[in-house]
Design an enzyme around this catalytic site. Structure first.
Site, PDB file in Angstrom:
ATOM      1  N   THR A 162       0.868  -1.187   0.000  1.00 54.42           N
ATOM      2  CA  THR A 162       0.000   0.000   0.000  1.00 54.42           C
ATOM      3  C   THR A 162       0.902   1.233   0.000  1.00 54.42           C
ATOM      4  O   THR A 162       1.310   1.693  -1.041  1.00 54.42           O
ATOM      5  CB  THR A 162      -0.973  -0.003   1.196  1.00 54.42           C
ATOM      6  OG1 THR A 162      -0.243  -0.211   2.406  1.00 54.42           O
ATOM      7  CG2 THR A 162      -2.028  -1.086   1.035  1.00 54.42           C
ATOM      8  N   THR A 212      -0.890  -1.077   8.512  1.00 54.07           N
ATOM      9  CA  THR A 212      -1.470  -2.427   8.442  1.00 54.07           C
ATOM     10  C   THR A 212      -0.360  -3.395   8.053  1.00 54.07           C
ATOM     11  O   THR A 212       0.365  -3.093   7.135  1.00 54.07           O
ATOM     12  CB  THR A 212      -2.586  -2.473   7.372  1.00 54.07           C
ATOM     13  OG1 THR A 212      -3.530  -1.482   7.679  1.00 54.07           O
ATOM     14  CG2 THR A 212      -3.255  -3.801   7.261  1.00 54.07           C
ATOM     15  N   THR A 272      -6.588  10.251  -0.435  1.00 57.42           N
ATOM     16  CA  THR A 272      -6.763  11.075  -1.638  1.00 57.42           C
ATOM     17  C   THR A 272      -6.005  10.494  -2.815  1.00 57.42           C
ATOM     18  O   THR A 272      -5.180   9.619  -2.653  1.00 57.42           O
ATOM     19  CB  THR A 272      -6.268  12.502  -1.382  1.00 57.42           C
ATOM     20  OG1 THR A 272      -4.874  12.461  -1.021  1.00 57.42           O
ATOM     21  CG2 THR A 272      -7.055  13.142  -0.269  1.00 57.42           C
TER      22      THR A 272
END
Length: 475
Positions: free
Chosen positions: A204, A244, A475
């Site tokens: 990510t 995470t 965003t």
């Protein structure tokens, strides 16, 4: 393409390499940086250019576009075993556990850690706090992965571990994912490029894919070369309690399913549970290990055997190296910091101190600013054992101020810089301190002078970029 398009694919189809994988080349920090962002030059050294991967496991990284802004980077990872294998996993202790955590835990319990065929992972959406619909989505992901294997049902339900990572509180684009799972299956392969693409697919805000592999042997079968490979992701929301954080480890060693859970738990406690980037424990933390025995040799079935002890050592060291890669990729981090607490009355107390220092914003910002502000380290040490306001100080036997010492241990092998000795401050050479803090790696040593136990934590510093990354995350 029908959702059950891969239902009747023979197992032999699994070994056909495919050109559909996507090597990890650019566009990392996909969700907080422009798509044209590339892997930082300083991080390239952590990406392997080759590997030795376990027999009988095949992997792929496929582009789905879970996040609309992701136009080409892999975001669906698939790991498959050519034969049903043993598996175990540890999960987050966050009360708001994501749907895939619940689904995977129940599946492993139902199957008693046996007969596992695959792991399916999406990045870009955590599928956490998504209600009944999110639970159904996680179940559908596992079921679609299961349909890709041409094997009759054993009556025990699903056999795929499901993981998700990304933004909390948003539903998965489940139809897009289900349509791509057969594609991911069709693209399975065993090459280094396949493994690297798979490691990329779970990223990510990571700036680089985290992939390791190694070989090892066991005492009862010294002639057999066993292999272990693993990948992990995480750069923020890292303070595991099992970031995470996701981790996946595969080995071709023959390990009994009954032993895997305890082996993994012990390994994780010394590795993934000993790192912190920002002190936040994710809703999705999952680390899984799979063992298919494809390399042969004698199965490890006894906790008292030499093989068990040897495998525990290998797994713990491997998990530790993976966990350290997470810290090295901390969001906006410029330093890799080892917090070592020694001479403690108990290991639990030492871990509390190391953990508290590791997640102290004041300590972490001082390290970023190259400021040898040992007072912040001492402050965090002092309140580490206090769990609630009003707790009497005499309930904290771990720390005796007049016996406590603090030092910086340079990464270049030069002598330690003593900051506090037996509760008395040293006259610190600020120029020397600044020189030490210029290095990427640093160790902070705290000696409590009250026992023989110790603990180690790994953390990083806080920079301006950490705020920017997390302010822009959605965003």
């Amino acid at each position: 393409m029908a959702l059950n398009a891969c239902t009747k694919l023979p197992v032999a189809r699994l070994i056909r390499p495919s050109a559909s994988y996507h090597p990890a080349i650019s566009s990392i920090r996909y969700y907080s940086a422009p798509p044209e962002s590339t892997i930082p030059a300083a991080k390239l050294k952590y990406i392997p250019t080759s590997g030795t991967y376990p027999k009988g496991f095949l992997v792929s990284g496929t582009h789905v576009g879970v996040k609309p802004t992701n136009k080409s980077t892999p975001d669906l990872a698939f790991l498959a075993s050519e034969t049903p294998c043993a598996a175990a996993a540890v999960f987050t202790k966050n009360k708001f556990q994501a749907a895939p955590v619940t689904v995977s835990r129940k599946m492993l319990q139902r199957r008693s850690n046996t007969g596992i065929r695959s792991v399916i992972i999406n990045s870009g959406c955590a599928n956490a706090v998504t209600g009944k619909g999110g639970m159904e989505d996680a179940e559908k992901m596992g079921a679609e992965a299961d349909r890709c294997f041409d094997t009759p049902s054993d009556g025990k339900g699903g056999s795929s571990i499901v993981m998700s990572t990304g933004v909390i509180g948003q539903r998965l684009p489940i139809q897009k994912i289900l349509l791509k799972i057969p594609t991911a299956f069709d693209g399975l392969g065993s090459s280094h490029e396949h493994w690297l693409a798979t490691a990329t697919a779970i990223c990510t805000t990571d700036t680089f894919p985290k992939l390791l592999s190694r070989t090892f042997s066991l005492p009862s079968s010294p002639e057999v070369e066993y292999r272990m490979a693993g990948m992990t992701k995480g750069a923020g929301m890292i303070h595991p309690n099992m970031a995470t954080l996701l981790g996946m480890i595969a080995t071709d060693a023959p390990i009994a399913p009954t032993l895997l859970p305890s082996l993994l738990t012990k390994a994780v406690n010394k590795s993934f549970n000993s790192i912190s980037i920002d002190g936040d424990t994710s809703t999705n933390d999952t680390v899984a290990v799979l063992a298919n025995g494809a390399a042969g040799g004698k199965e490890v079935t006894s906790e008292s055997s030499e093989d068990h002890a040897a495998f525990q050592k290998v797994l713990t060291e491997f998990a530790t190296d993976l966990a350290k890669l997470v810290v090295r990729d901390g969001e906006g981090a410029t330093k890799f910091v080892t917090i070592r607490v020694t001479e403690a009355p108990s290991e639990i107390g030492a871990r509390k101190i190391a953990s508290t220092i590791a997640r102290s914003p004041l300590v972490k910002t001082a390290l970023y600013g190259k400021d040898a502000n040992w007072g912040r380290i001492l402050c965090a040490t002092g309140y580490s054992q206090i769990s609630e306001p009003g707790q009497p100080i005499n309930e904290v036997p771990e720390i005796i101020p007049e016996k406590t010492s603090v030092s910086f241990i340079p990464s270049d092998g030069s002598p330690e810089l003593k900051l506090l000795v037996n509760g008395e401050p040293e006259s610190v050479d600020e120029a020397r301190a600044a020189e030490i803090l210029e290095h990427e790696d640093l160790e902070i040593l705290i000696k409590l002078g009250g026992g023989k136990e110790e603990a180690v934590y790994w953390t990083c510093d806080f920079s301006h970029e950490y705020v920017t990354i997390n302010g822009d995350y959605r965003t």
